[in-house]
Design an enzyme around this catalytic site. Structure first.
Site, mmCIF file in Angstrom:
data_model
loop_
_atom_site.group_PDB
_atom_site.id
_atom_site.type_symbol
_atom_site.label_atom_id
_atom_site.label_comp_id
_atom_site.label_asym_id
_atom_site.label_seq_id
_atom_site.Cartn_x
_atom_site.Cartn_y
_atom_site.Cartn_z
ATOM 1 N N LEU A 108 0.471 -0.879 0.177
ATOM 2 C CA LEU A 108 -0.044 -0.244 0.235
ATOM 3 C C LEU A 108 1.077 0.991 0.041
ATOM 4 O O LEU A 108 1.923 0.915 0.721
ATOM 5 C CB LEU A 108 -1.205 0.024 1.038
ATOM 6 C CG LEU A 108 -2.074 1.123 1.141
ATOM 7 C CD1 LEU A 108 -2.860 1.113 0.467
ATOM 8 C CD2 LEU A 108 -2.051 0.946 2.969
ATOM 9 N N VAL A 139 4.390 -1.139 2.745
ATOM 10 C CA VAL A 139 4.444 0.103 2.731
ATOM 11 C C VAL A 139 4.963 1.037 1.585
ATOM 12 O O VAL A 139 6.318 0.103 1.648
ATOM 13 C CB VAL A 139 4.701 0.855 4.166
ATOM 14 C CG1 VAL A 139 4.679 2.769 3.559
ATOM 15 C CG2 VAL A 139 3.249 0.682 5.457
ATOM 16 N N LYS A 140 4.603 1.503 0.739
ATOM 17 C CA LYS A 140 5.622 1.982 -0.571
ATOM 18 C C LYS A 140 6.129 2.602 -0.512
ATOM 19 O O LYS A 140 5.086 3.788 0.070
ATOM 20 C CB LYS A 140 4.698 1.537 -2.493
ATOM 21 C CG LYS A 140 4.516 -0.172 -2.411
ATOM 22 C CD LYS A 140 2.942 -0.045 -3.524
ATOM 23 C CE LYS A 140 3.645 0.006 -5.019
ATOM 24 N NZ LYS A 140 3.844 -0.006 -5.840
ATOM 25 N N ILE A 141 6.956 3.319 -0.211
ATOM 26 C CA ILE A 141 7.389 4.621 -0.128
ATOM 27 C C ILE A 141 8.571 5.057 -1.648
ATOM 28 O O ILE A 141 9.392 3.866 -2.172
ATOM 29 C CB ILE A 141 8.726 4.368 1.039
ATOM 30 C CG1 ILE A 141 7.654 4.257 1.739
ATOM 31 C CG2 ILE A 141 9.400 5.725 1.319
ATOM 32 C CD1 ILE A 141 8.140 4.620 3.652
#
Length: 368
Positions: A108, A139-141
């Protein structure tokens, strides 16, 4: 159906789907693909959620309930997307358990408008990690300059991270450095390193799209003969860099504490040029300990007629460097290519995020 996806899995490539929607979950399609297509993970992004929300009625009931509560559009987006991510994570949980927490992952994205703000990205990553509350979530960064420190800090908090929008070898090496720093910070903070997983999403087809456009503008026979070479060369040299970093003493020390390597993930693997083989960025990027996240069309094409002939990355590094040199000699400024692609990548996700907010805002108003 060919056995390509089975062969791909056996060659050490994890098959992930670059798509997620409430309808895909509700219909059982995701679970079905796990059985029929060797699927072991899912990625999402603002563009995917924007498209999902705009189609069908799968979100209508939740939107009505959120409208009754009078929540803000930003909160509504997070409630809706987190619901889908939790559902997908639960569907993939058996894979997570059976692969020693390596696969069975769902990603996400942080708000892409924060791409150049480190502290707010870290705060958003912590909030999403808490909100979804699933150990197999990532978590997409984005791998912007500001994102690098955010990646380190998020990992240090014990958060699994999917680093997205990587285009250049230089930035990829910085991402791996950020990962090593983050895992060391996590160890210092007392986290179980074996539970933290990370992938580095190296974008593929967009490189050929941008470079081919420039080669066509140059127009010489030499330039045109180089079309379709840049993306594979770039990804293959990235894998060489991965091999170097994860054979280093610094990594071995972390590995001794239970850490798992940050795997290269081939993203943007849908072919944009119809003259190219539709499974090009799958069959030609086979290497152990990698992930290939495919849009549905690429997954289907590979399943239908793809051919996997073992590892297609090892032994290609010299040719990849020669291809890069030829591109530079032909007049392609690769440094500029990668800078343009990174900015375009952020801009596209911001545009999709804003479209998602507008679409949801309209639906909330209709339901109020």
């Amino acid at each position: 159906m060919s056995n390509a996806l089975r062969d791909l899995s056996e060659a050490g490539v994890s098959v992930w789907l670059d798509d997620l929607s409430r309808e895909r979950l509700r219909s059982g399609n995701l679970a079905g693909l796990m059985s029929t297509h060797h699927l072991v993970g899912v990625t999402s992004n603002p563009t995917i959620f924007d498209k999902a929300l705009a189609e069908g009625d799968a979100y209508d009931q939740q939107v009505r309930e959120l409208a009754v509560r009078g929540v803000s559009v930003e909160e509504a987006v997070r409630m809706i997307t987190a619901y889908d991510i939790r559902w997908a994570a639960d569907t993939l949980r058996p894979v997570y358990d059976s692969t020693d927490r390596v696969d069975g992952r769902v990603s996400l994205e942080v708000d892409p408008r924060l791409a150049n703000e480190t502290e707010r990205t870290v705060a958003e990553a912590k909030a999403l990690w808490w909100l979804v509350d699933r150990p197999n979530m990532m978590v997409k960064i984005p791998a912007t300059a500001a994102g690098l420190s955010a990646i380190t800090q998020a990992l240090g908090h014990g958060i699994s991270v999917n680093v997205t929008l990587i285009f250049s070898l230089e930035r990829y090496r910085q991402v791996m450095d950020a990962f090593l720093e983050g895992m060391e910070l996590a160890r210092t903070n007392g986290h179980d390193l074996s539970r933290i997983q990370s992938v580095a999403s190296f974008f593929v087809s967009r490189v050929d799209t941008e470079v081919d456009k420039r080669l066509e503008a140059i127009g010489t026979d030499e330039a045109l003969s180089l079309k379709g070479r840049a993306a594979l060369a770039n990804a293959r040299l990235a894998y060489q860099a991965y091999e170097e970093v994860f054979a280093s003493p610094e990594w071995k020390a972390l590995e001794a504490h239970g850490a798992k390597p940050q795997r290269p993930l081939w993203a943007s693997t849908g072919v944009k040029d119809p003259s190219y083989d539709d499974s090009l960025y799958v069959s030609q990027l086979v290497a152990r300990n990698t992930v290939n996240t495919m849009p549905q069309a690429t997954l289907d094409a590979t399943a239908d007629h793809g051919e996997i002939a073992g590892n297609t990355v090892l032994g290609t590094y010299e040719q990849a460097r020669a291809d890069f040199a030829a591109l530079e000699n032909a007049g392609v400024d690769l440094t500029d290519v990668f800078a343009v692609l990174e900015q375009e990548g952020v801009d596209k996700f911001v545009k999709s995020w804003e479209s998602l907010l507008n679409e949801l805002s309209a639906k909330l108003d209709e339901s109020a």
